[in-house]
Design a protein around this motif. Structure first.
Motif, PDB file in Angstrom:
ATOM      1  N   LYS A 130      26.472  18.803  61.331  1.00 14.64           N
ATOM      2  CA  LYS A 130      25.050  18.145  61.021  1.00 14.64           C
ATOM      3  C   LYS A 130      25.203  16.673  61.338  1.00 14.64           C
ATOM      4  N   GLU A 131      26.194  16.054  60.668  1.00 19.23           N
ATOM      5  CA  GLU A 131      26.570  14.766  60.815  1.00 19.23           C
ATOM      6  C   GLU A 131      27.838  14.553  60.994  1.00 19.23           C
ATOM      7  N   PRO A 132      28.181  13.762  61.963  1.00 19.12           N
ATOM      8  CA  PRO A 132      29.844  13.475  62.286  1.00 19.12           C
ATOM      9  C   PRO A 132      30.327  13.115  60.932  1.00 19.12           C
ATOM     10  N   LEU A 133      31.916  13.501  60.679  1.00 20.18           N
ATOM     11  CA  LEU A 133      32.220  13.083  59.439  1.00 20.18           C
ATOM     12  C   LEU A 133      33.584  12.238  59.837  1.00 20.18           C
ATOM     13  N   TRP A 134      33.534  11.185  58.821  1.00 18.58           N
ATOM     14  CA  TRP A 134      34.597  10.010  59.122  1.00 18.58           C
ATOM     15  C   TRP A 134      36.088  10.701  58.855  1.00 18.58           C
ATOM     16  N   VAL A 135      37.104  10.537  59.676  1.00 20.16           N
ATOM     17  CA  VAL A 135      38.372  10.887  59.418  1.00 20.16           C
ATOM     18  C   VAL A 135      39.127   9.592  59.130  1.00 20.16           C
ATOM     19  N   LEU A 136      38.659   8.521  59.999  1.00 13.08           N
ATOM     20  CA  LEU A 136      39.402   7.029  59.597  1.00 13.08           C
ATOM     21  C   LEU A 136      38.236   6.282  60.213  1.00 13.08           C
ATOM     22  N   LYS A 137      37.843   5.418  59.345  1.00 11.88           N
ATOM     23  CA  LYS A 137      36.659   4.303  59.598  1.00 11.88           C
ATOM     24  C   LYS A 137      37.649   2.896  59.794  1.00 11.88           C
ATOM     25  N   ALA A 138      37.077   2.474  60.978  1.00 11.45           N
ATOM     26  CA  ALA A 138      37.500   1.033  61.534  1.00 11.45           C
ATOM     27  C   ALA A 138      36.923  -0.084  60.403  1.00 11.45           C
ATOM     28  N   PRO A 139      37.457  -1.121  60.185  1.00 11.85           N
ATOM     29  CA  PRO A 139      38.698  -1.739  60.492  1.00 11.85           C
ATOM     30  C   PRO A 139      39.678  -0.948  59.668  1.00 11.85           C
ATOM     31  N   TYR A 140      40.917  -0.795  60.259  1.00 12.31           N
ATOM     32  CA  TYR A 140      42.095  -0.250  59.572  1.00 12.31           C
ATOM     33  C   TYR A 140      42.783  -1.239  58.710  1.00 12.31           C
ATOM     34  N   THR A 141      42.122  -1.734  57.563  1.00 16.39           N
ATOM     35  CA  THR A 141      42.678  -2.717  56.840  1.00 16.39           C
ATOM     36  C   THR A 141      42.064  -2.363  55.363  1.00 16.39           C
ATOM     37  N   VAL A 142      42.925  -2.626  54.356  1.00 11.77           N
ATOM     38  CA  VAL A 142      42.571  -2.613  53.076  1.00 11.77           C
ATOM     39  C   VAL A 142      41.032  -3.095  52.648  1.00 11.77           C
ATOM     40  N   GLY A 143      40.713  -2.091  51.837  1.00 14.98           N
ATOM     41  CA  GLY A 143      39.200  -2.333  51.724  1.00 14.98           C
ATOM     42  C   GLY A 143      38.215  -1.453  52.392  1.00 14.98           C
ATOM     43  N   THR A 144      38.402  -0.970  53.465  1.00 17.13           N
ATOM     44  CA  THR A 144      37.424  -0.166  54.326  1.00 17.13           C
ATOM     45  C   THR A 144      37.114   1.137  53.566  1.00 17.13           C
ATOM     46  N   GLU A 145      35.895   1.319  53.351  1.00 19.95           N
ATOM     47  CA  GLU A 145      35.407   2.528  52.754  1.00 19.95           C
ATOM     48  C   GLU A 145      34.401   3.415  53.341  1.00 19.95           C
ATOM     49  N   TRP A 146      34.329   4.685  52.870  1.00 17.86           N
ATOM     50  CA  TRP A 146      33.309   5.367  53.613  1.00 17.86           C
ATOM     51  C   TRP A 146      33.233   6.636  52.711  1.00 17.86           C
ATOM     52  N   THR A 147      32.207   7.560  53.154  1.00 18.89           N
ATOM     53  CA  THR A 147      32.034   8.685  52.219  1.00 18.89           C
ATOM     54  C   THR A 147      32.003   9.949  53.035  1.00 18.89           C
ATOM     55  N   THR A 148      32.698  11.212  52.693  1.00 19.54           N
ATOM     56  CA  THR A 148      32.257  12.309  53.414  1.00 19.54           C
ATOM     57  C   THR A 148      32.247  13.458  52.396  1.00 19.54           C
ATOM     58  N   PRO A 149      31.598  14.699  52.731  1.00 24.14           N
ATOM     59  CA  PRO A 149      31.373  15.824  51.660  1.00 24.14           C
ATOM     60  C   PRO A 149      32.837  16.445  51.520  1.00 24.14           C
ATOM     61  N   THR A 150      33.007  16.959  50.510  1.00 23.05           N
ATOM     62  CA  THR A 150      34.351  17.701  50.312  1.00 23.05           C
ATOM     63  C   THR A 150      33.992  19.113  49.545  1.00 23.05           C
ATOM     64  N   VAL A 151      34.973  19.887  49.445  1.00 19.96           N
ATOM     65  CA  VAL A 151      34.904  21.036  48.427  1.00 19.96           C
ATOM     66  C   VAL A 151      36.259  21.365  47.978  1.00 19.96           C
ATOM     67  N   PRO A 152      36.118  22.011  46.721  1.00 15.53           N
ATOM     68  CA  PRO A 152      37.496  22.220  46.260  1.00 15.53           C
ATOM     69  C   PRO A 152      38.281  23.505  47.105  1.00 15.53           C
ATOM     70  N   TYR A 153      39.270  23.060  47.436  1.00 15.85           N
ATOM     71  CA  TYR A 153      40.249  23.879  48.252  1.00 15.85           C
ATOM     72  C   TYR A 153      41.421  24.529  47.386  1.00 15.85           C
ATOM     73  N   LEU A 154      41.631  24.283  46.197  1.00 12.89           N
ATOM     74  CA  LEU A 154      42.697  24.807  45.208  1.00 12.89           C
ATOM     75  C   LEU A 154      42.173  25.446  44.108  1.00 12.89           C
ATOM     76  N   ILE A 155      41.191  25.046  43.504  1.00 15.05           N
ATOM     77  CA  ILE A 155      40.372  25.701  42.315  1.00 15.05           C
ATOM     78  C   ILE A 155      39.896  27.093  42.525  1.00 15.05           C
ATOM     79  N   LEU A 156      40.529  27.888  41.580  1.00 14.21           N
ATOM     80  CA  LEU A 156      40.071  29.654  41.703  1.00 14.21           C
ATOM     81  C   LEU A 156      39.575  29.661  40.306  1.00 14.21           C
ATOM     82  N   ARG A 157      38.784  30.971  40.627  1.00 15.48           N
ATOM     83  CA  ARG A 157      38.130  31.411  39.405  1.00 15.48           C
ATOM     84  C   ARG A 157      39.250  32.606  38.802  1.00 15.48           C
ATOM     85  N   ARG A 158      39.591  32.664  37.600  1.00 16.95           N
ATOM     86  CA  ARG A 158      40.605  33.350  37.171  1.00 16.95           C
ATOM     87  C   ARG A 158      39.995  34.879  37.210  1.00 16.95           C
ATOM     88  N   ASN A 159      38.914  35.321  36.970  1.00 11.63           N
ATOM     89  CA  ASN A 159      38.714  36.614  36.670  1.00 11.63           C
ATOM     90  C   ASN A 159      37.061  37.110  37.437  1.00 11.63           C
TER      91      ASN A 159
END
Length: 226
Positions: free
Chosen positions: A101-130
């Motif tokens: 729906k909107e392109p998602l950043w993998v790496l944002k330039a400039p490739y230097t300390v302090g560059t920031e961006w935001t992407t959506p994420t989901v829990p990949y490892l958390i599981l319900r027990r029961n």
């Protein structure tokens, strides 16, 4: 982890970089294989993942690189002066890619300390027990803030020692009902990725700890082996 003094004595990996000066090489044929393990109270088998850049494609008339995952999904990536974004995905069973729906950043330039961006994420490892479905990834989605925290790291994996590397860290908070005593808890989701010049992504980690109760968390580590 090896002692710091021992690491300092090791030379950088002798293998020849495949991607020139690129932090994330996307030329056709570039391939990487990772050893993947998950640390969790529920035992999960170790895995090997291979990601390979296949023939380029076009999306909306624009060229894209296609990075195929051995688990059966291809990521369509567009690179320009602003950085690298994921613009579509395609499962092996699909005839056509599904645009983001909107392109998602993998790496944002400039490739230097302090560059920031935001992407959506989901829990990949958390599981319900029961409860079923056990996975939360189809029902929970939160923003993750990313930041380049170093641009000169040295990283050791089974494939050797690499540098200089970008260390990219992502942080998010997922509010979950974890048990009747604690009720809703803010669960931290943390990702760390190391992109090394000429070698691309050589290591990544994901941490999703949860308190004892209705959920099971874990930690994933993937390291370059070939």
């Amino acid at each position: 982890m090896k002692a710091l003094l021992l690491l300092a004595a090791w030379p950088l990996a002798a293998c020849t970089p495949s991607g020139g000066e690129a932090w994330f090489p996307l030329h056709t044929g570039f391939s990487q294989t990772y050893a993947v393990r998950v640390d969790s109270e529920e035992r999960r088998p170790d895995e090997r993942w291979t990601l390979r850049v296949t023939s380029p494609a076009t999306l909306d008339g624009q060229p894209v690189a296609v990075r195929h995952h051995s688990e059966g999904v291809s990521y369509w990536l567009r690179e320009d002066a602003q950085g690298i974004r994921r613009v579509a995905i395609r499962l092996d069973i699909d005839a056509e890619p599904t645009p983001e729906k909107e392109p998602l950043w993998v790496l944002k330039a400039p490739y230097t300390v302090g560059t920031e961006w935001t992407t959506p994420t989901v829990p990949y490892l958390i599981l319900r027990r029961n409860e079923h479905p056990r996975e939360l990834k189809h029902s929970h989605r939160v923003p993750m803030g990313w930041r380049i925290e170093a641009d000169d790291d040295q990283v050791t994996t089974p494939a050797g020692r690499f540098g200089p590397c970008l260390r990219v860290v992502g942080r998010a908070v997922l509010n979950l009902y974890t048990d009747p005593v604690n009720g809703f808890t803010n669960v931290p989701l943390t990702s760390r990725e190391w992109y090394c010049k000429g070698q691309g992504l050589v290591k990544f980690e994901r941490e999703e700890p949860v308190p004892p109760g209705f959920m099971v968390g874990g930690r994933l580590v993937a390291e370059l082996v070939d």
